[in-house]
Design an enzyme around this catalytic site. Structure first.
Site, short mmCIF file in Angstrom:
data_model
loop_
_atom_site.label_atom_id
_atom_site.label_comp_id
_atom_site.label_asym_id
_atom_site.label_seq_id
_atom_site.Cartn_x
_atom_site.Cartn_y
_atom_site.Cartn_z
N TYR A 197 79.56 91.92 28.23
CA TYR A 197 79.05 93.23 26.93
C TYR A 197 78.19 92.78 26.84
O TYR A 197 77.35 91.37 26.83
CB TYR A 197 80.56 93.24 26.51
CG TYR A 197 80.64 92.77 25.41
CD1 TYR A 197 80.55 92.90 23.96
CD2 TYR A 197 81.55 91.00 25.76
CE1 TYR A 197 80.50 91.46 23.15
CE2 TYR A 197 81.91 90.47 24.74
CZ TYR A 197 81.09 90.94 23.48
OH TYR A 197 81.55 90.11 22.28
N LYS A 248 78.86 86.14 27.54
CA LYS A 248 79.47 87.00 26.39
C LYS A 248 80.23 88.23 27.36
O LYS A 248 80.26 89.11 27.76
CB LYS A 248 78.20 87.97 25.65
CG LYS A 248 78.40 88.46 24.46
CD LYS A 248 77.28 89.10 24.26
CE LYS A 248 77.81 90.38 22.74
NZ LYS A 248 78.66 89.16 21.62
N GLU A 271 79.32 77.05 15.84
CA GLU A 271 79.48 79.05 15.42
C GLU A 271 81.41 79.72 14.53
O GLU A 271 81.84 79.26 14.78
CB GLU A 271 78.86 79.54 16.27
CG GLU A 271 79.84 79.64 17.94
CD GLU A 271 79.35 80.94 18.97
OE1 GLU A 271 78.00 81.25 18.76
OE2 GLU A 271 79.93 80.50 19.83
N LEU A 318 77.25 81.24 21.97
CA LEU A 318 76.84 82.16 22.61
C LEU A 318 75.47 81.98 21.54
O LEU A 318 75.21 82.05 20.59
CB LEU A 318 76.87 83.14 21.85
CG LEU A 318 76.70 84.96 21.91
CD1 LEU A 318 76.84 85.22 23.72
CD2 LEU A 318 76.82 86.12 21.44
#
Length: 279
Positions: free
Chosen positions: A32, A145, A177, A201
C-alpha cells in the site's frame, strides 16, 4: 466527499465489497501507499509510485495497472471527491482465490480511498508529543510497505494506552523508527536519522526532510542511534506523510529541551517545498 475505488469502479466508501477470499483480507498479502494531497495536487506522487512498485516487486506481486493508469484513477478520484487537502490510500493485493499459501493464478486487485487529510493544530506542533521506547518485534524486511502491520498496530496501541502519542522502536539497542513514522534526532547542530536499510521504511517524507536539511546547510548523518544517544538529543522529531514533521518533547520519562530551532526551520522548509511544488 470521500470516495473509494474497487473492482474497476468508483463506489461509496461505506459499501461492503471485499470478498471473503480476498488475500489481503486473509493473509495481508499486499502492499500500500498513502499520498498527501495539497491544494488538489498529490505531493511526491512519482516517489510514492516508485516505492509501491518496489514493494510489489519484493513480494513477487505483479502490478494490475500501469503507472499511467494508476495516475489517471487517482486524478479522477480527486476530481470526484472535490477535496483539496486529502489523503489518498492505495492498496494492491494478490487477488481473490480459495485460501492457500501458494500464490494463485488470478489477477491482482487494486483498491483506493480518498479522504480528508488529517489536520494538526499549530498548538499541537508547538507543544510536540510524547513517545515511548518499545522493542522492535517486526520482521526483517521493514523497507517493504506491506499490509502486515500487526506489530506496528500493537506498538501504537501500547503507546497510546500509556499516555504517549507514538512508539519509537528499538532493535538490538538501536533506534529503528516509529510505529508509523521515521525518527530524527538533533545533536550539536547535526541532524541524525537511522540509515535506510531493510530495517526501516524508506519514508518519502524522510527523504524530503533530508533534502530540506541539505539545502539549509544542515549536516545530515545517517547512523544507528543507540538509546542513550537518542535520549540525550537536543531535539527530536518524527516524520510521515500524515504528520509531516512532529516535534518530540518527551521520551518516556526524559524531557527534551523546549528550544527546537532546527526542527522549526525544517518544518518551515518542508511547508515551502510542498507549497512551491503544488502551486
Amino acid at each position: 466527499m470521500e470516495v473509494a475505488y474497487y473492482g474497476g469502479t468508483f463506489i461509496d466508501i461505506d459499501e461492503k465489497v471485499i470478498p471473503i477470499q480476498e488475500r489481503g483480507h486473509q493473509f495481508g498479502d499486499g502492499v500500500y501507499e498513502v499520498i498527501r494531497v495539497y491544494n488538489g495536487k498529490p505531493f511526491m506522487l512519482e516517489e510514492h509510485l516508485d516505492r509501491l512498485e518496489m514493494s510489489a516487486k519484493e513480494i513477487l506481486l505483479n502490478m494490475p495497472l500501469t503507472r499511467d493508469e494508476l495516475k489517471a484513477i487517482t486524478a479522477e478520484g480527486l476530481q470526484k471527491s472535490g477535496i483539496n487537502e486529502a489523503e489518498i490510500y492505495i492498496q494492491i493485493t494478490r487477488g481473490i482465490a480459495p485460501r492457500n499459501h501458494i500464490f494463485p493464478d488470478v489477477p491482482a486487485q487494486f483498491a483506493m480511498t480518498i479522504r480528508q487529510a488529517k489536520q494538526f493544530s499549530s498548538e499541537k506542533r508547538e507543544d510536540g508529543v510524547s513517545v515511548t521506547l518499545l522493542e522492535d518485534e517486526r520482521w526483517a524486511n521493514c523497507f517493504i510497505k506491506s499490509l502486515n502491520l500487526l506489530p506496528n498496530v500493537i506498538a501504537k496501541q501500547k503507546a497510546v494506552t500509556n499516555g504517549h502519542d507514538e512508539a519509537v522502536l528499538v532493535r538490538d539497542g538501536k533506534v529503528t523508527e516509529g510505529s508509523s513514522s521515521n525518527v530524527f534526532a538533533v545533536k550539536d547542530g547535526i541532524l541524525y536519522t537511522t540509515p535506510a536499510t531493510k530495517k526501516i521504511l524508506h519514508g518519502i517524507t524522510r527523504a524530503a526532510v533530508i533534502t530540506c536539511a541539505q539545502k539549509l546547510g544542515i549536516s545530515v548523518v545517517e547512523k544507528d542511534m543507540d538509546v542513550e544517544f537518542f535520549l540525550s538529543a537536543d531535539e527530536a522529531f518524527f516524520t510521515s506523510t500524515s504528520v509531516e514533521i512532529m516535534p518530540i518533547t518527551q521520551i518516556d520519562d526524559t524531557v527534551l529541551p523546549a528550544d527546537r530551532p532546527l526542527t522549526n526551520k525544517l518544518y518551515e522548509a518542508y511547508q515551502a517545498l510542498y507549497q512551491t511544488v503544488n502551486k
